[in-house]
Design an enzyme around this catalytic site. Structure first.
Site, PDB file in Angstrom:
ATOM      1  N   ASP A  94      -3.637   3.807  -2.962  1.00 58.75           N
ATOM      2  CA  ASP A  94      -2.969   5.022  -2.492  1.00 58.75           C
ATOM      3  C   ASP A  94      -3.862   6.175  -2.932  1.00 58.75           C
ATOM      4  OD1 ASP A  94      -1.081   6.947  -1.638  1.00 58.75           O
ATOM      5  OD2 ASP A  94      -0.188   7.014  -3.632  1.00 58.75           O
ATOM      6  N   GLU A 125      -4.141   3.429   2.107  1.00 54.16           N
ATOM      7  CA  GLU A 125      -3.270   4.330   2.853  1.00 54.16           C
ATOM      8  C   GLU A 125      -4.119   5.425   3.475  1.00 54.16           C
ATOM      9  OE1 GLU A 125       0.192   7.437   1.731  1.00 54.16           O
ATOM     10  OE2 GLU A 125       0.596   5.371   1.112  1.00 54.16           O
ATOM     11  N   ASP A 167       2.629   6.360  -7.749  1.00 46.28           N
ATOM     12  CA  ASP A 167       1.384   6.167  -7.010  1.00 46.28           C
ATOM     13  C   ASP A 167       0.909   4.724  -7.160  1.00 46.28           C
ATOM     14  OD1 ASP A 167       0.484   9.276  -6.548  1.00 46.28           O
ATOM     15  OD2 ASP A 167       1.464   8.974  -8.478  1.00 46.28           O
TER      16      ASP A 167
END
Length: 189
Positions: free
Chosen positions: A14, A74, A149
């Site tokens: 991420d 992502e 996260d």
């Protein structure tokens, strides 16, 4: 139908410019198991370029520790602040470059697709995603990270696991030559 594999390690990231999350899944047959998740804390770096160097060093270190077969990352979502978007794209690019330097194939997933894959709701909160991962991967509540996260990075890896054996519409790159072949407009000649 998820295709069984002997063993596959998936690194999920991420991207972030303050906190970057990561998660590592081991897939044996059709069964995923979390083997690590954590964060790369960039708050102590005031200079954006020092953050990028630290991201590169840490992602390479994670790659060397877990030897992933694939990277799921992502994709940045489009926000209102162009400068923030640019910095986030650079952070993502540095993480991708670290993987490409080790010939690790990359697949990008939109945040909505990851949330939908994990919770069935593309608008799910970070907490809902984390809770579903904790249930599906059977890790203790005590192992839940402080920073979501980390679970977002794990969610990218789990989303990729769910795509195994399915045709992908995402762009996957298998090295620099493949990236250039699929993106000729991004290369100056």
């Amino acid at each position: 139908m998820i295709q069984p594999v002997k063993e596959k390690i998936i690194l999920g990231i991420d991207p972030g410019t303050t906190i970057m999350g990561y998660g590592v899944l081991r897939v044996v047959g059709t069964k995923p198991e979390m083997i690590a998740m954590g964060i790369i804390d960039l708050r102590k770096f005031g200079d954006h370029y020092l953050k990028l160097r630290h991201i590169h060093e840490r992602v390479l270190s994670i790659i060397e520790s877990y030897l992933p077969d694939e990277l799921a990352i992502e994709a940045p979502f489009f926000g209102k602040n162009v400068q923030s978007m640019l910095k986030l794209g650079r952070a993502q690019g540095v993480a991708m470059a670290a993987a490409l330097s080790r010939d690790i194939p990359i697949t990008e997933y939109a945040p909505l697709k990851i949330k939908m894959a994990i919770t069935g709701n593309g608008q799910a909160s970070k907490e809902q995603v984390a809770d579903m991962l904790q249930r599906m991967l059977h890790f203790a509540k005590e192992d839940m990270p402080v920073f979501m996260d980390a679970t977002d990075g794990l969610a990218a890896a789990y989303c990729h696991f769910l795509q195994m054996g399915r045709p992908t519409v995402e762009k996957g790159y298998h090295g620099w030559k493949d990236f250039i072949a699929k993106n000729p407009d991004k290369v100056k000649k």
